[in-house]
Design a protein around this motif. Structure first.
Motif, PDB file in Angstrom:
ATOM      1  N   PRO A 141       0.769  -1.211  -0.236  1.00  0.00           N
ATOM      2  CA  PRO A 141      -0.079   0.211  -0.014  1.00  0.00           C
ATOM      3  C   PRO A 141       0.717   1.170   0.117  1.00  0.00           C
ATOM      4  O   PRO A 141       2.202   1.310   0.461  1.00  0.00           O
ATOM      5  N   ARG A 142       0.269   2.125  -0.422  1.00  0.00           N
ATOM      6  CA  ARG A 142       1.074   3.630  -0.531  1.00  0.00           C
ATOM      7  C   ARG A 142       1.510   3.974   0.706  1.00  0.00           C
ATOM      8  O   ARG A 142       2.626   4.657   0.899  1.00  0.00           O
ATOM      9  N   GLU A 143       0.628   3.835   1.865  1.00  0.00           N
ATOM     10  CA  GLU A 143       1.175   4.404   3.244  1.00  0.00           C
ATOM     11  C   GLU A 143       2.237   3.565   3.599  1.00  0.00           C
ATOM     12  O   GLU A 143       2.941   4.405   4.180  1.00  0.00           O
ATOM     13  N   MET A 144       2.270   2.379   3.427  1.00  0.00           N
ATOM     14  CA  MET A 144       3.453   1.571   3.744  1.00  0.00           C
ATOM     15  C   MET A 144       4.888   1.909   3.132  1.00  0.00           C
ATOM     16  O   MET A 144       5.838   2.032   3.596  1.00  0.00           O
ATOM     17  N   LEU A 145       4.670   2.368   1.786  1.00  0.00           N
ATOM     18  CA  LEU A 145       5.711   2.921   1.247  1.00  0.00           C
ATOM     19  C   LEU A 145       6.410   4.131   1.578  1.00  0.00           C
ATOM     20  O   LEU A 145       7.496   4.459   1.834  1.00  0.00           O
ATOM     21  N   GLU A 146       5.302   5.182   1.756  1.00  0.00           N
ATOM     22  CA  GLU A 146       5.697   6.500   2.188  1.00  0.00           C
ATOM     23  C   GLU A 146       6.266   6.520   3.527  1.00  0.00           C
ATOM     24  O   GLU A 146       7.180   7.178   3.984  1.00  0.00           O
ATOM     25  N   THR A 147       5.675   5.549   4.551  1.00  0.00           N
ATOM     26  CA  THR A 147       6.516   5.482   6.112  1.00  0.00           C
ATOM     27  C   THR A 147       7.750   4.809   5.820  1.00  0.00           C
ATOM     28  O   THR A 147       8.793   5.192   6.597  1.00  0.00           O
ATOM     29  N   THR A 148       8.121   3.898   5.004  1.00  0.00           N
ATOM     30  CA  THR A 148       9.372   3.575   4.515  1.00  0.00           C
ATOM     31  C   THR A 148      10.275   4.329   4.149  1.00  0.00           C
ATOM     32  O   THR A 148      11.472   4.564   4.789  1.00  0.00           O
ATOM     33  N   LYS A 149       9.973   5.454   3.307  1.00  0.00           N
ATOM     34  CA  LYS A 149      10.999   6.538   3.036  1.00  0.00           C
ATOM     35  C   LYS A 149      11.171   7.586   4.192  1.00  0.00           C
ATOM     36  O   LYS A 149      12.318   7.954   4.367  1.00  0.00           O
ATOM     37  N   SER A 150       9.954   7.811   4.872  1.00  0.00           N
ATOM     38  CA  SER A 150      10.199   8.764   5.944  1.00  0.00           C
ATOM     39  C   SER A 150      11.003   8.068   7.039  1.00  0.00           C
ATOM     40  O   SER A 150      11.850   8.914   7.599  1.00  0.00           O
ATOM     41  N   THR A 154      14.335   9.727   8.666  1.00  0.00           N
ATOM     42  CA  THR A 154      14.604   9.937   9.969  1.00  0.00           C
ATOM     43  C   THR A 154      15.876   9.437  10.639  1.00  0.00           C
ATOM     44  O   THR A 154      16.543  10.036  11.205  1.00  0.00           O
ATOM     45  N   GLY A 155      16.395   8.199   9.913  1.00  0.00           N
ATOM     46  CA  GLY A 155      17.783   7.584  10.255  1.00  0.00           C
ATOM     47  C   GLY A 155      18.704   8.499   9.974  1.00  0.00           C
ATOM     48  O   GLY A 155      19.804   8.494  10.421  1.00  0.00           O
ATOM     49  N   ILE A 156      18.396   9.176   8.628  1.00  0.00           N
ATOM     50  CA  ILE A 156      19.488  10.314   8.374  1.00  0.00           C
ATOM     51  C   ILE A 156      19.560  11.169   9.332  1.00  0.00           C
ATOM     52  O   ILE A 156      20.820  11.569   9.894  1.00  0.00           O
ATOM     53  N   LEU A 157      18.534  12.097   9.847  1.00  0.00           N
ATOM     54  CA  LEU A 157      18.481  12.835  10.803  1.00  0.00           C
ATOM     55  C   LEU A 157      19.261  12.568  12.099  1.00  0.00           C
ATOM     56  O   LEU A 157      19.803  13.197  12.910  1.00  0.00           O
ATOM     57  N   ASN A 158      18.863  11.406  12.433  1.00  0.00           N
ATOM     58  CA  ASN A 158      19.370  10.642  13.822  1.00  0.00           C
ATOM     59  C   ASN A 158      20.806  10.343  13.650  1.00  0.00           C
ATOM     60  O   ASN A 158      21.656   9.983  14.609  1.00  0.00           O
ATOM     61  N   GLY A 159      21.493  10.423  12.426  1.00  0.00           N
ATOM     62  CA  GLY A 159      22.858  10.094  12.298  1.00  0.00           C
ATOM     63  C   GLY A 159      23.076   8.536  12.245  1.00  0.00           C
ATOM     64  O   GLY A 159      24.186   8.212  12.324  1.00  0.00           O
ATOM     65  N   ALA A 160      22.167   7.909  11.899  1.00  0.00           N
ATOM     66  CA  ALA A 160      22.424   6.426  12.002  1.00  0.00           C
ATOM     67  C   ALA A 160      22.505   5.807  10.259  1.00  0.00           C
ATOM     68  O   ALA A 160      23.226   4.935  10.037  1.00  0.00           O
TER      69      ALA A 160
END
Length: 432
Positions: A141-150, A154-160
């Motif tokens: 589903p689209r919601e699943m794909l969008e959450t994966t991208k986000s 978040t991992g980039i912002l967290n430095g991970a």
């Protein structure tokens, strides 16, 4: 820091900013709920090792089993199921760093800073994100794909996750169908997707400084885009405007060591690729619906075959339980003892239980078919292999009337040989 060093860093940061353009490229693109381990009822991890971050790779998976979850309750149950299964493999916790449900929720697994067990040689260098469900044919589903991208942002912002990370599907790292053809096709169109072969390069100091500057800059640009993390509740993110090896299958698979198999007395090699697959049922032991019971069934069959029949090992190459897991018997390239006069040209797969009057559970049938498909992909089975029931090569009622009727609807089913009387006419046997 000297003035010249500060100036150089500032110039570098400006170049990074210009290269990035709009900060939303790395910002959280859509709001999503992040359910912590406490939220979904995770058991405490028993094996934790730190992950060196930022990692250069993000690996996308699907579960195959459990199936897609469409509600928070279903997804929490799926997380518990996966953790229980991974713990049964002595992984010490669920293998993935995060999972995503069809309802768009993200579920914390090992988190950003703990080593995962999800992609063999890449575990030390990657974050593993699993999209719950079977995405070989159907699209998530689209919601699943969008959450994966986000979640990646978040991992980039967290430095991970490194801002220059590479995105790959599990099948690009290991011999597996994961994350499914449909999902792999989708992520191949995402930013940072790479078809290049996995290679680990030790970063020099310049590379480390580059990543550090990029992350500091990104956090500065995006610091106002994170609203809050609710304590004791799912976190809501939104914008304002020692390598551990894993198995090569994307379905539950239990090795000989994991079901405590005895050592085989002797082995003979089986010439691959193999032209036939023979389907059996065990009759006894009866169907097993959980890991401990299925492992006990495997030991029971091995003891009977070795002690009562005098065979070198359990007769089957593989077995499949009603728990949806495949169990390693003799394996792909060892001669079995499951179909007299036909062992040299076949792989024997036994569906544990008596399937004379009832159909095996969907998960058991699905895993048996996936195991066969994996055999083809790994080169152990011929691409044009033939599928038969045990009764077609031996005077027996095996694999039971109902299961036999079922496999006649599967791909590659062959009506010949129809009985043991036809074996002299089987071309593959004439060549032995």
């Amino acid at each position: 820091m000297s003035l010249s060093c500060a100036f150089t860093t500032l110039v570098l940061a400006i170049h990074v900013y210009l290269a990035i353009g709009c900060p939303q490229l790395y910002g959280v693109q859509a709001p999503y709920l992040l359910y912590s381990r406490e939220n979904w009822g995770a058991a405490p991890a028993s094996d934790i090792h730190p992950l060196k971050t930022p990692v250069p790779y993000v690996i996308i998976h699907h579960t195959y089993l459990p199936a897609a979850c469409n509600s928070t309750q279903q997804c929490k149950a799926a997380m518990k199921s996966m953790q229980n299964y991974h713990n049964s493999l002595d992984w010490g916790d669920i293998g993935y760093h995060f999972c995503v449900g069809s309802e768009g929720g993200a579920y914390e697994g090992r988190g950003w800073h703990n080593l995962g067990i999800h992609a063999g040689p890449v575990n030390n260098y990657s974050i593993g994100i699993c999209l719950i469900g079977d995405w070989r044919v159907e699209q998530p589903p689209r919601e699943m794909l969008e959450t994966t991208k986000s979640l990646i942002n978040t991992g980039i912002l967290n430095g991970a996750i490194s801002p220059t990370y590479e995105l790959k599907g599990h099948s690009q790292i290991m011999a597996t169908e994961c994350p499914g053809t449909a999902l792999l096709d989708i992520i191949s169109k995402w930013d940072h997707y790479s078809e290049e072969q996995f290679v680990i390069n030790k970063k020099d100091n310049v590379g480390e400084v580059w990543n550090l500057v990029m992350m500091v800059l990104l956090k500065f640009m995006m610091c106002t885009n994170i609203l809050a993390v609710a304590v004791g509740a799912p976190a809501l993110f939104r914008k304002d405007t020692d390598d551990n090896e894993v198995l090569t299958y994307d379905f539950p698979f239990v090795t000989r060591a994991q079901w405590s198999a005895r050592t085989a007395k002797q082995k003979l090699s089986l010439q691959t690729p193999i032209p036939y697959v023979v389907i059996h049922h065990s009759y006894t032991p009866p169907a097993c619906y959980d890991g401990p019971t299925c492992k006990k069934a495997m030991r029971s069959m091995q003891n009977f075959h070795m002690d009562d029949r005098g065979w070198w090992d359990i007769g089957y190459n593989f077995a499949v339980g009603a728990d949806g897991a495949a169990y390693e018997g003799r394996g792909w390239d060892v001669l079995g003892a499951h179909a007299l006069h036909f062992n040299n040209v076949s792989i024997g797969i036994c569906l544990v239980g008596d399937w004379s009057n009832s159909l095996p559970p969907t998960s058991q049938l699905k895993t048996a078919q996936a195991l066969i498909a994996a055999g083809v992909e790994l080169g152990y089975l011929k691409e044009d292999y033939k599928l038969v029931g045990h009764r077609q090569v031996r005077d027996t009622e095996c694999p039971g009337d109902v299961l036999f009727n079922e496999i006649q609807t599967w791909d590659h089913y062959a009506p010949f040989p129809a009985s043991a009387d036809d074996l002299p006419e089987v071309e593959e046997l004439k060549k032995i």
